[in-house]
Scaffold this motif. Structure first.
Motif, mmCIF file in Angstrom:
data_model
loop_
_atom_site.group_PDB
_atom_site.id
_atom_site.type_symbol
_atom_site.label_atom_id
_atom_site.label_comp_id
_atom_site.label_asym_id
_atom_site.label_seq_id
_atom_site.Cartn_x
_atom_site.Cartn_y
_atom_site.Cartn_z
ATOM 1 N N THR A 28 7.328 -3.794 -35.688
ATOM 2 C CA THR A 28 6.267 -4.117 -35.972
ATOM 3 C C THR A 28 4.983 -2.777 -35.564
ATOM 4 O OG1 THR A 28 5.717 -6.330 -37.470
ATOM 5 C CG2 THR A 28 3.701 -4.784 -36.900
ATOM 6 N N LEU A 29 4.743 -3.136 -34.250
ATOM 7 C CA LEU A 29 4.207 -2.102 -33.104
ATOM 8 C C LEU A 29 4.027 -0.693 -33.941
ATOM 9 C CD1 LEU A 29 2.198 -1.349 -31.224
ATOM 10 C CD2 LEU A 29 3.107 -1.595 -29.830
ATOM 11 N N ALA A 30 5.133 -0.267 -33.794
ATOM 12 C CA ALA A 30 5.485 1.205 -33.955
ATOM 13 C C ALA A 30 4.855 1.816 -35.428
ATOM 14 C CB ALA A 30 7.363 1.413 -34.117
ATOM 15 N N ASP A 31 5.107 0.673 -36.515
ATOM 16 C CA ASP A 31 4.494 0.942 -37.793
ATOM 17 C C ASP A 31 3.215 1.350 -37.704
ATOM 18 O OD1 ASP A 31 7.273 0.944 -39.103
ATOM 19 O OD2 ASP A 31 6.965 -1.456 -39.800
ATOM 20 N N LYS A 32 2.741 0.958 -36.865
ATOM 21 C CA LYS A 32 1.042 1.416 -37.121
ATOM 22 C C LYS A 32 0.540 1.985 -35.637
ATOM 23 C CE LYS A 32 0.379 -3.133 -37.227
ATOM 24 N NZ LYS A 32 -0.728 -5.281 -37.096
ATOM 25 N N ILE A 33 1.843 3.083 -35.237
ATOM 26 C CA ILE A 33 1.529 4.357 -34.498
ATOM 27 C C ILE A 33 1.967 5.359 -34.850
ATOM 28 C CG2 ILE A 33 1.752 5.348 -32.683
ATOM 29 C CD1 ILE A 33 0.233 2.411 -32.209
ATOM 30 N N PRO A 34 0.599 5.974 -35.913
ATOM 31 C CA PRO A 34 1.057 7.230 -37.211
ATOM 32 C C PRO A 34 1.748 8.427 -36.419
ATOM 33 C CG PRO A 34 -1.294 6.407 -36.749
ATOM 34 C CD PRO A 34 -0.587 5.632 -36.191
ATOM 35 N N TYR A 35 1.153 8.266 -35.182
ATOM 36 C CA TYR A 35 1.197 9.949 -34.518
ATOM 37 C C TYR A 35 3.052 9.983 -34.139
ATOM 38 C CZ TYR A 35 -0.563 7.366 -31.114
ATOM 39 O OH TYR A 35 -1.112 6.771 -29.537
ATOM 40 N N LYS A 36 3.225 8.148 -33.195
ATOM 41 C CA LYS A 36 4.554 9.324 -32.984
ATOM 42 C C LYS A 36 5.560 9.436 -34.266
ATOM 43 C CE LYS A 36 6.613 4.987 -35.844
ATOM 44 N NZ LYS A 36 5.368 4.775 -36.687
ATOM 45 N N LYS A 37 6.450 10.358 -33.805
ATOM 46 C CA LYS A 37 7.199 11.079 -34.403
ATOM 47 C C LYS A 37 8.653 10.743 -34.912
ATOM 48 C CE LYS A 37 5.387 15.345 -34.429
ATOM 49 N NZ LYS A 37 4.518 15.073 -35.996
ATOM 50 N N ASN A 38 9.187 9.720 -34.190
ATOM 51 C CA ASN A 38 10.394 9.022 -34.021
ATOM 52 C C ASN A 38 10.412 7.149 -33.084
ATOM 53 O OD1 ASN A 38 12.265 10.298 -35.937
ATOM 54 N ND2 ASN A 38 11.921 11.677 -34.825
ATOM 55 N N PHE A 39 11.143 6.674 -33.866
ATOM 56 C CA PHE A 39 11.638 5.256 -32.682
ATOM 57 C C PHE A 39 12.185 4.626 -32.916
ATOM 58 C CE2 PHE A 39 11.143 0.646 -33.493
ATOM 59 C CZ PHE A 39 10.262 0.346 -31.223
ATOM 60 N N HIS A 40 13.159 4.012 -32.100
ATOM 61 C CA HIS A 40 14.207 3.122 -32.202
ATOM 62 C C HIS A 40 14.302 1.576 -31.305
ATOM 63 C CE1 HIS A 40 15.787 6.781 -34.464
ATOM 64 N NE2 HIS A 40 15.494 6.901 -33.849
ATOM 65 N N CYS A 41 15.148 0.864 -31.883
ATOM 66 C CA CYS A 41 15.225 0.243 -30.536
ATOM 67 C C CYS A 41 15.830 -0.985 -31.093
ATOM 68 C CB CYS A 41 14.021 -0.939 -30.966
ATOM 69 S SG CYS A 41 13.380 -2.260 -31.886
ATOM 70 N N GLY A 42 16.797 -1.008 -30.170
ATOM 71 C CA GLY A 42 17.663 -2.463 -30.717
ATOM 72 C C GLY A 42 18.395 -2.881 -29.094
ATOM 73 N N PHE A 43 19.248 -4.016 -29.650
ATOM 74 C CA PHE A 43 19.907 -5.322 -28.737
ATOM 75 C C PHE A 43 20.686 -3.903 -28.184
ATOM 76 C CE2 PHE A 43 16.931 -8.126 -30.597
ATOM 77 C CZ PHE A 43 16.484 -8.541 -29.287
ATOM 78 N N ASN A 44 21.147 -3.876 -26.989
ATOM 79 C CA ASN A 44 21.902 -3.710 -25.457
ATOM 80 C C ASN A 44 23.882 -4.536 -26.432
ATOM 81 O OD1 ASN A 44 23.627 -1.987 -24.490
ATOM 82 N ND2 ASN A 44 23.212 -2.684 -22.585
ATOM 83 N N ARG A 45 24.337 -3.498 -26.653
ATOM 84 C CA ARG A 45 25.876 -3.794 -27.240
ATOM 85 C C ARG A 45 27.059 -3.006 -26.332
ATOM 86 N NH1 ARG A 45 23.724 -7.468 -30.089
ATOM 87 N NH2 ARG A 45 22.584 -6.514 -31.991
ATOM 88 N N VAL A 46 26.862 -4.076 -25.184
ATOM 89 C CA VAL A 46 28.257 -3.578 -23.819
ATOM 90 C C VAL A 46 29.207 -3.522 -24.395
ATOM 91 C CG1 VAL A 46 28.681 -4.155 -21.669
ATOM 92 C CG2 VAL A 46 26.084 -4.610 -21.993
ATOM 93 N N LEU A 47 30.277 -2.158 -24.565
ATOM 94 C CA LEU A 47 31.391 -1.866 -24.494
ATOM 95 C C LEU A 47 32.513 -2.425 -23.644
ATOM 96 C CD1 LEU A 47 30.691 1.570 -26.643
ATOM 97 C CD2 LEU A 47 30.883 -0.856 -27.429
ATOM 98 N N ASP A 48 33.572 -2.839 -24.145
ATOM 99 C CA ASP A 48 34.640 -2.874 -22.979
ATOM 100 C C ASP A 48 34.716 -1.577 -21.945
ATOM 101 O OD1 ASP A 48 34.919 -5.592 -24.022
ATOM 102 O OD2 ASP A 48 36.588 -5.547 -24.810
ATOM 103 N N THR A 49 34.846 -0.947 -23.147
ATOM 104 C CA THR A 49 34.958 0.383 -21.832
ATOM 105 C C THR A 49 33.871 1.053 -21.164
ATOM 106 O OG1 THR A 49 34.705 1.654 -24.495
ATOM 107 C CG2 THR A 49 37.433 0.972 -23.421
ATOM 108 N N ASP A 50 33.093 0.197 -21.137
ATOM 109 C CA ASP A 50 31.835 1.006 -20.803
ATOM 110 C C ASP A 50 31.926 0.976 -19.346
ATOM 111 O OD1 ASP A 50 30.426 1.589 -22.745
ATOM 112 O OD2 ASP A 50 28.968 -0.453 -22.625
#
Length: 106
Positions: A28-50
């Motif tokens: 919601t915060l990101a949607d209110k920041i018009p001068y950002k170019k891109n935004f991505h977020c999420g929960f870390n998904r640890v892989l067995d091979t990491d």
């Protein structure tokens, strides 16, 4: 393009609901920041091979959540850090549930 990478480790007592609220409020915060170019977020998904890339053994603590912000200039990135909406999110949403954060500006 100036990029801000934020990695989060939540408090051990943070509930799943609190973590979901954290993510939704950040979006919601990101949607209110018009001068950002891109935004991505999420929960870390640890892989067995990491762990195969760890040169000194597995990491004892891994970030649980990551947010990536891209801006058109370092002035815009600096503006965002001081933005009142960002400061409000930090005080009201992040501080109660975040144990540790790593910030990288590239």
């Amino acid at each position: 393009m100036p990029t801000r990478v934020i990695m989060i480790q939540f408090n051990p007592d943070a509930t799943s609901a609190q973590k979901e609220i954290f993510q939704q409020e950040l979006k919601t915060l990101a949607d209110k920041i018009p001068y950002k170019k891109n935004f991505h977020c999420g929960f870390n998904r640890v892989l067995d091979t990491d762990g195969t890339l760890d040169s000194v053994g597995s990491e004892p603590e891994r970030p649980q959540f990551v947010a990536i912000w891209e801006f058109g200039s370092y002035d815009d990135l600096t503006r965002f850090v001081g933005e009142s909406l960002h400061q409000k999110f930090a005080r009201e949403i992040a501080i109660p549930v975040v144990r540790r954060r790593w910030v990288v500006n590239i």
